[in-house]
Design a protein around this motif. Structure first.
Motif, short mmCIF file in Angstrom:
data_model
loop_
_atom_site.label_atom_id
_atom_site.label_comp_id
_atom_site.label_asym_id
_atom_site.label_seq_id
_atom_site.Cartn_x
_atom_site.Cartn_y
_atom_site.Cartn_z
N SER A 134 35.69 73.34 -76.78
CA SER A 134 35.11 73.68 -75.48
C SER A 134 36.10 73.38 -74.35
O SER A 134 36.25 74.14 -73.39
N ARG A 138 37.78 75.98 -71.62
CA ARG A 138 37.70 75.79 -70.18
C ARG A 138 39.07 76.01 -69.51
O ARG A 138 39.17 76.63 -68.46
N ARG A 301 27.76 73.12 -69.93
CA ARG A 301 29.21 73.34 -69.83
C ARG A 301 29.63 73.59 -68.39
O ARG A 301 30.65 73.08 -67.92
#
Length: 899
Positions: A134, A138, A301
């Protein structure tokens, strides 16, 4: 300075991972490992010798350890800005002192290389399934976003400022770019208190893992739910509205023909949200459950502080859209309460009359208060209507407000505002009717047949109050089922709940439903429903009167009064009767305004008026009691019913006596006695004589009072009516007391007390105890008087007799004053005065004022005493009471003293 790439990429990623707390876990361990690899690569690239490479690596490791220590202690400041603190820490990784010691001065080259190598290292740990997957995504998304902004910068120069602001948002920890944006913040006058309440609710929320704070803002159509939710989100946004998804669910929208459209499909909405968050269209999963899971992950997120789910139809539409992050506020707007979500429910009501008038007055400062007030009333405080009227005021600046109000009144009066003929209406305010009616129509169309029928029957019945009792009678069903229907209509915000077991229509909804009722309810259905309601109201009125010892038959039928009332009444039954009367009072009175169509309806309405007139007077609704008595008198006169006329006259005499209108009361009682004598109605004669006796007593004609009471007592005794005889004894007791015959008065009150107790008459018992308390007070037996006053006060309260309660409070105040408890005495007198004023009992109010003046004198507060006594004297003089002289003498003792 750090390069922009490091500021916008690395720092945001670090903030997202370490922003809350630095705890050991697979992600932080992988991050440290990636940073170690990046340091080694950076040292290899920049160092020209082994010693220089070792110095650079040692420098970066030392600064990395310092960053660890600082980020572990980072907590959000007042603005919730963690990244600003973290940015400061990172910018000091490399200081001038460190570079000098490392004999390496190209700071920018060092940090650029470090940034690039960190990304390479993270990519190595960011493979699918890896702990930094993740995090890696990003960084890629951030870089892609930076490239897009750079491209825009090359085309339009003013985008540079926008880019700078977006960079600031990114530095605050938001990574989703400009994919979401709140609607513009509009005018929201009159909602400061609502906004403050919701902000306080958010501030007080203590996060629970996996459970976001959910608030359902519900209310009637056009009340401004979406506007309030948007304004609240603007207050909580950390990125000028770009970090708040506003999800339009289209739960209540219609096509051009007015038909209600299907609401947005939640599965499709989830797909759109995921694409907006950066997912490729081809990669959006088909399963609704998987989409919901993915959306919840995206909320975490991206760190959305607020998600708005606007205009929801029902719970089913929003369930899969609900995040699980405890750091995200979920605002849901709907016309329904959505109780199944177990969220905080906030009902948004129409604006207050004061705020509505203020808003309109500010829009047209030159308008007269009368014109503004009328226009405000016609908008019914509904924000949707107010907004249209405000636009009209701005558009037609030269048009007087009074003309606009007249125009709006005509628009509302048009029958069938949803009819196509309205489209041709030459009025600037026609859009107000069309917009408001269209909003109402969508809610009405969604109702089930039984709910529509319930609304239409309720709006056609007399009176604005809706109750389960009334609806049950109209529908011919049970109160339990009617209560469920009312609750459902209130949940849909087509009815407004009010204190007690009652509901009401909003003014404009009532107008709309009346139009629908004209076509949806045929005359025969209404005739049957209205007949059931009148019969039920007459039955419940008779029951109320029986429990409260005020039977209608005692006024219109010969016979002992104590044989007609409910015997052995307990406190629970009386309390239930009082609650029922309070709930149905408005409906019962409204029923009397409808012209009866036949003898059956006339009989039912007369029974209602006869039954509730007395209890309403005891409860302080003196004007309502007068309405009932005048109805009985008018009905008796029109039908030639002399006994009915006499009953109405006795009731009007009771009202006039309470208001200290002694001449009018004597006239009413005298006419009633004359009619009863012509009818040879002995009980009627006795009741009229009793009323005359009380008027004479209050008017200080004690000899006449005694004659009337003795004559009435003889009639009651002969007939075996102990209740009536006991009432005459209390009257004789009061006359004797006022004449100074305390022994005779005691005898009368004690005999009356025994009779009332034998009959189980609690109000009569209270009256006798009050008289004995008065005698004890006159004899200065203060403990005995206090006990008797308190006992009478409790019984009066139980019976719902406000006049007796007020008299007892004044007596308790006298006892407290004699005992030196001045604060308590003042409070008791003030409470008694309030009740007397509510009843319209001027002499009782004057007596309470006299007591307050006595307390002020005892406290050596002459100015306050003078004020109370002067007001009491004014009332005594107005009603012709000799107590004016008593108060005048008290005032003379004050002289010219002042506080």
């Amino acid at each position: 300075m750090l390069p922009e790439l490091l500021t916008e990429g690395l720092l945001q990623a670090l903030t997202a991972i370490f922003g809350d707390r630095m705890r050991p876990n697979p992600v932080t361990r992988a991050m440290k490992s990636a940073l170690s690899e990046a340091i080694k690569r950076t040292a290899q690239e920049l160092g020209s010798s082994e010693a220089e490479r070792a110095a650079i690596a040692e420098l970066l490791r030392r600064r990395l350890r310092g960053l660890d220590a600082r980020t572990a202690a980072i907590t959000p400041d007042v603005d919730g800005d963690v990244s600003r603190t973290l940015t400061t820490a990172v910018t000091h990784w490399v200081s001038a002192e460190d570079t000098a010691r490392a004999e390496y001065t190209d700071v920018e080259a060092m940090i650029t290389a470090l940034d690039r190598n960190i990304r390479v290292a993270v990519a190595g740990h960011g493979k699918p399934g890896g702990p930094l997957e993740s995090f890696h995504d990003r960084l890629i998304a951030t870089s892609r976003h930076r490239e897009q902004l750079d491209a825009v910068d090359a085309v339009r120069s003013d985008v540079a400022e926008f880019s700078r602001r977006m960079d600031e948002r990114l530095q605050q920890g938001w990574l989703s770019g400009d994919l979401f944006a709140l609607p513009a913040s509009g005018e929201m006058a009159g909602r400061d208190e609502d906004l403050r309440t919701l902000l306080d609710l958010v501030a007080a929320y203590e996060p629970v893992p996996g459970r976001p704070l959910m608030i359902v803002i519900h209310g009637m159509p056009g009340v401004g739910k979406s506007t309030l939710a948007t304004e609240l989100a603007w207050r909580l946004s950390r990125a000028q509205g770009f970090d708040v998804p506003f999800v339009a669910l289209h739960g209540w929208e219609a096509d051009p023909s007015g038909e209600l459209l299907p609401p947005a499909d939640p599965t499709s909405v989830l797909g759109e949200l995921l694409v907006a968050c950066g997912a490729a269209t081809d990669n959006v999963v088909a399963s609704p459950a998987m989409r919901a899971n993915a959306w919840r992950s995206e909320v975490v997120r991206h760190g959305f502080p607020v998600v708005i789910l606007d205009n929801a139809r029902d719970e089913r539409q929003v369930r899969d859209l609900l995040p699980s992050s405890s750091n995200c506020l979920v605002l849901i707007t709907s016309r329904d309460r959505l109780s199944g979500l177990r969220a905080h429910e906030y009902r948004l009501r129409t604006l207050s009359t004061r705020d509505t008038r203020r808003i309109l007055a500010e829009a047209r400062p030159t308008a007269t208060p009368e014109a503004v007030n009328r226009l405000a009333a016609l908008t019914a405080e509904l924000p949707l209507a107010i907004d249209i009227v405000l636009a009209t005021l701005r558009r037609y600046e030269d048009l007087p407000v009074s003309d606009i109000a007249t125009e709006l009144a005509e628009v509302w009066a048009i029958r069938g505002a949803t009819d196509p003929s309205l489209a041709g209406l030459e009025s600037p305010l026609a859009p107000a009717a069309k917009a408001v009616w269209a909003a109402f129509d969508m809610s009405y169309r969604r109702l089930r047949d039984m709910e529509r029928r319930a609304l239409c029957l309720l709006v056609r019945k007399p009176g604005r109050t809706a109750s389960a009792f009334a609806l049950a009678a109209l529908l011919g069903t049970t109160e339990a089922r009617a209560r469920l229907l009312l609750a459902e209509l209130a949940a849909a915000n087509l009815l407004e709940s009010h204190p007690g077991a009652t509901w009401r229509f909003h003014n404009l909804i009532a107008v709309y439903v009346k139009e629908r009722a004209a076509t949806d309810i045929d005359d025969e259905l209404w005739r049957q429903a209205a007949g059931r309601l009148r019969a039920a109201q007459a039955a419940v009125a008779t029951t109320i009167a029986g429990h409260l010892h005020s039977s209608p038959y005692a006024l219109v039928h010969p016979g002992p009064s104590n044989g007609e009332r409910t015997s052995d009444v307990d406190g629970e039954a009386v309390a239930g009767a009082l609650r029922r009367l309070a709930d149905e009072r408005e409906n019962l009175l409204a029923a009397l305004t409808v012209e009866p169509t036949d003898d059956k309806a006339r009989t039912a309405l007369t029974t209602i008026a006869l039954s509730v007139g007395g209890p309403l007077q005891n409860l302080g609704f003196t004007d309502d009691a007068e309405t009932c008595h005048r109805f009985v008198l008018a009905t008796g006169t029109s039908l030639g019913d002399e006994r009915g006329q006499a009953a109405g006259l006795v009731g009007l005499g009771n009202v006039a006596r309470l208001r200290d209108q002694y001449a009018e009361a004597t006239g009413y009682y005298g006419r009633a006695v004359a009619i009863y004598r012509d009818l040879d109605d002995r009980f009627g004669i006795a009741r009229g004589l009793t009323g005359l006796g009380h008027v004479a007593r209050l008017n200080e004609r004690y000899g006449d009072a005694g004659v009337h009471f003795v004559e009435a007592q003889a009639i009651y005794r002969e007939a075996g009516d102990t209740e009536g005889e006991a009432g005459c004894l209390t009257g004789l007791g009061e006359v004797a007391m006022m004449c100074g015959d305390l022994t005779g008065a005691t005898t009368h009150y004690e005999r009356a007390l025994d009779m009332y107790r034998d009959d189980g008459d609690r109000r009569g018992e209270a009256e006798s105890l009050w008289g004995l308390a008065e005698l004890a007070r006159l004899r200065e037996r203060w403990p005995e008087a206090g006990t008797l006053y308190e006992r009478s006060h409790g019984l009066y309260r139980e019976a719902g007799d406000l006049l007796g309660e007020a008299d007892s409070l004044r007596g308790m105040g006298e006892v407290a004053r004699a005992d030196g408890r001045y604060d308590e005495a003042a409070d008791l007198f003030a409470r008694g005065r309030a009740l007397h004023r509510r009843l319209g009992d001027r002499i009782g109010e004057a007596d309470a004022l006299r007591g307050l003046g006595d307390v002020a004198r005892d406290r050596t507060e002459p100015a306050a005493a003078r004020e109370y006594w002067t007001e009491a004297a004014r009332i005594y003089v107005a009603i012709g009471s000799s107590f004016a002289d008593v108060v005048g003498a008290s005032l003379s003792t004050l002289g010219e003293e002042s506080d």
